[in-house]
Design a protein around this motif. Sequence first.
Motif, mmCIF file in Angstrom:
data_model
loop_
_atom_site.group_PDB
_atom_site.id
_atom_site.type_symbol
_atom_site.label_atom_id
_atom_site.label_comp_id
_atom_site.label_asym_id
_atom_site.label_seq_id
_atom_site.Cartn_x
_atom_site.Cartn_y
_atom_site.Cartn_z
ATOM 1 N N ASP A 1 0.835 -1.205 0.000
ATOM 2 C CA ASP A 1 0.000 0.000 0.000
ATOM 3 C C ASP A 1 0.872 1.257 0.000
ATOM 4 O O ASP A 1 0.643 2.195 -0.783
ATOM 5 C CB ASP A 1 -0.924 -0.034 1.212
ATOM 6 N N LYS A 2 1.870 1.296 0.835
ATOM 7 C CA LYS A 2 2.735 2.471 0.920
ATOM 8 C C LYS A 2 3.591 2.627 -0.336
ATOM 9 O O LYS A 2 3.808 3.737 -0.833
ATOM 10 C CB LYS A 2 3.621 2.367 2.155
ATOM 11 N N ILE A 3 4.082 1.525 -0.900
ATOM 12 C CA ILE A 3 4.937 1.592 -2.098
ATOM 13 C C ILE A 3 4.148 2.101 -3.293
ATOM 14 O O ILE A 3 4.617 2.958 -4.058
ATOM 15 C CB ILE A 3 5.532 0.202 -2.387
ATOM 16 N N VAL A 4 2.937 1.589 -3.483
ATOM 17 C CA VAL A 4 2.129 1.996 -4.629
ATOM 18 C C VAL A 4 1.793 3.476 -4.553
ATOM 19 O O VAL A 4 1.887 4.217 -5.549
ATOM 20 C CB VAL A 4 0.860 1.132 -4.723
ATOM 21 N N ARG A 5 1.410 3.956 -3.383
ATOM 22 C CA ARG A 5 1.054 5.370 -3.239
ATOM 23 C C ARG A 5 2.263 6.283 -3.412
ATOM 24 O O ARG A 5 2.148 7.377 -3.979
ATOM 25 C CB ARG A 5 0.421 5.597 -1.867
ATOM 26 N N SER A 6 3.435 5.842 -2.986
ATOM 27 C CA SER A 6 4.626 6.686 -3.083
ATOM 28 C C SER A 6 5.186 6.741 -4.506
ATOM 29 O O SER A 6 5.669 7.782 -4.954
ATOM 30 C CB SER A 6 5.700 6.173 -2.121
ATOM 31 N N LEU A 7 5.153 5.650 -5.229
ATOM 32 C CA LEU A 7 5.751 5.590 -6.569
ATOM 33 C C LEU A 7 4.767 5.922 -7.676
ATOM 34 O O LEU A 7 5.137 5.856 -8.861
ATOM 35 C CB LEU A 7 6.344 4.195 -6.813
ATOM 36 N N LYS A 8 3.536 6.256 -7.324
ATOM 37 C CA LYS A 8 2.561 6.597 -8.358
ATOM 38 C C LYS A 8 2.979 7.835 -9.124
ATOM 39 O O LYS A 8 2.809 7.917 -10.346
ATOM 40 C CB LYS A 8 1.195 6.803 -7.711
ATOM 41 N N SER A 9 3.550 8.818 -8.439
ATOM 42 C CA SER A 9 4.004 10.042 -9.114
ATOM 43 C C SER A 9 5.226 9.798 -9.985
ATOM 44 O O SER A 9 5.510 10.581 -10.897
ATOM 45 C CB SER A 9 4.312 11.125 -8.074
ATOM 46 N N ASP A 10 5.968 8.726 -9.736
ATOM 47 C CA ASP A 10 7.162 8.407 -10.530
ATOM 48 C C ASP A 10 6.847 7.520 -11.733
ATOM 49 O O ASP A 10 7.768 7.186 -12.501
ATOM 50 C CB ASP A 10 8.197 7.709 -9.642
ATOM 51 N N ASP A 11 5.593 7.137 -11.904
ATOM 52 C CA ASP A 11 5.175 6.258 -13.018
ATOM 53 C C ASP A 11 5.933 4.941 -13.021
ATOM 54 O O ASP A 11 6.227 4.371 -14.080
ATOM 55 C CB ASP A 11 5.357 6.965 -14.371
ATOM 56 N N ILE A 12 6.288 4.444 -11.839
ATOM 57 C CA ILE A 12 6.980 3.161 -11.716
ATOM 58 C C ILE A 12 5.941 2.077 -11.405
ATOM 59 O O ILE A 12 5.196 2.183 -10.429
ATOM 60 C CB ILE A 12 8.051 3.216 -10.610
ATOM 61 N N TRP A 13 5.905 1.054 -12.244
ATOM 62 C CA TRP A 13 4.958 -0.031 -12.030
ATOM 63 C C TRP A 13 5.447 -0.944 -10.917
ATOM 64 O O TRP A 13 6.651 -1.250 -10.821
ATOM 65 C CB TRP A 13 4.765 -0.832 -13.318
ATOM 66 N N VAL A 14 4.522 -1.413 -10.091
ATOM 67 C CA VAL A 14 4.844 -2.238 -8.927
ATOM 68 C C VAL A 14 4.220 -3.614 -9.113
ATOM 69 O O VAL A 14 3.022 -3.731 -9.429
ATOM 70 C CB VAL A 14 4.320 -1.587 -7.627
ATOM 71 N N VAL A 15 5.030 -4.652 -8.932
ATOM 72 C CA VAL A 15 4.543 -6.038 -8.955
ATOM 73 C C VAL A 15 4.967 -6.715 -7.658
ATOM 74 O O VAL A 15 6.035 -6.428 -7.108
ATOM 75 C CB VAL A 15 5.094 -6.814 -10.177
ATOM 76 N N ASP A 16 4.115 -7.588 -7.169
ATOM 77 C CA ASP A 16 4.386 -8.288 -5.912
ATOM 78 C C ASP A 16 4.863 -9.699 -6.204
ATOM 79 O O ASP A 16 4.448 -10.329 -7.188
ATOM 80 C CB ASP A 16 3.109 -8.324 -5.062
#
Length: 472
Positions: free
Chosen positions: A100-115
């Motif tokens: 939750d914290k990673i997705v919200r923080s990196l949203k402005s950087d346009d970095i895709w997150v996979v678990d």
Amino acid sequence: MASSMNSSERIQAALAGAEVDRPPFSFWYNFGLQHMSGEAVADVHIAFARRFELDYLRVMNGYPYPLTNLRSFDKASDFLQIPSIVAEEGYWGQQLRALDKIVRSLKSDDIWVVDSVDSPWTVLCKLSSPDMVLTTARRRPEIVKAALDIISSSQVKYVQKAMELGIKGIFFTLTEAAYDVLDPLSQEELCQPYNNRVLEAAASAPFNILRIDSKRLYFDTLKAYQTQVVSWPHFAAKQSLRNGITEWKRTVLGGVNHETVAYESPNKINAYFEKYAEEFFQPHLLVGPSGILPTNISTYVLDGIGDAIRRLPSLGRMLRKAAARERSAARSADMENYYAASAKEELRNYTRREKPVVPEFDSEAAANDIKLASEVDSSEPQVAPSSAPATALSLEEQDFSAPQAPAPSKVESVRLVEHPTEEEAAPATEGAAETRRAPRWAARLVRRDYEREDRDQDRRVPRQFSKDDPRR
């Protein structure tokens, strides 16, 4: 060449097989944070992604499967005591808070997150041991199936909750797809139904990655898994990245040897990417390690990988210009060969046409004719005048009943001796075939027909040039 892109646009173009400014890249290794809280895990991943300017981030999941009372698996019956858990329960709750914290923080950087999500078989092996799971699967397969059913049901709940947090997909790892673990038929019967159950929970995500973690792996039975990306240790396996794109018909991930890159210098890493720059620009390619990087890898090595990949756009421009020059040279050579072949064919067709036969000029025979004619003129006998004067007869006194043959001329008499006419040379047999040469007007008609045929052919097939032909 594609214009500058952000990370999200770059990944979407790579997944679609479109042109990219440079291939998307990332790398990962185990941080060893399974004893930390979810907030601490999130802070480490966020700092890691921003420090190395990654295009996509694989969140490592070092937390074990949540257990309640059981801590040790010593016999096959212990597998039946694995609990079915809720997504937020135990260690997986800490992983969800980190996501939750990673997705919200990196949203402005346009970095895709996979678990990171392991297959149910892999989770069961981590709870006990690979040898114990394999022995139980051979002797009591029903027990292993019951355990895999419980684990996969819990994973479905966890993946659904993670999808709600905004992740772009899961990094699904298989360790059982190897000949020294399970043969393809056993894997398809024992593991594939439970693996598909987990993948179906993440089917709506645009960036699911199938990871085959084995050296003696196989591919045929794994192509049924529905993911957008596939990864395998291609440096050790027989199948290369280029062949994998053709075989899997989807995007592949790799290009960095996780076993040797930690011992390479940044200059050698840069030289490696320059040497294979053309390979890294092929469609449907994501750059990443072929496995998990060692934990003690140097920061200089990671910086060297990122710097080498960020230099690829300039190399891509050079490669495209060189390819354009090669295509232009090949096109010019093809046009020259085409026109040369056309000219040869036209000459061949012209020589095949029937032309009127013109007799050759015999200079020696002509000289003899002139010589003989001059001799006849000089040796012509003189007719003596008659003693009786010639008297002209009137029209009434002339006799027209018997025709009088005219005296042959001098030149005609010579021609009769040396060169007989065609009528005299031809056999005087009744019904003989006509052997006389066609008159000139017939030759003109034949020539006119050939010229008309050429004009009609040019009208039917007009000569066209391509838009790139300089002769257009």
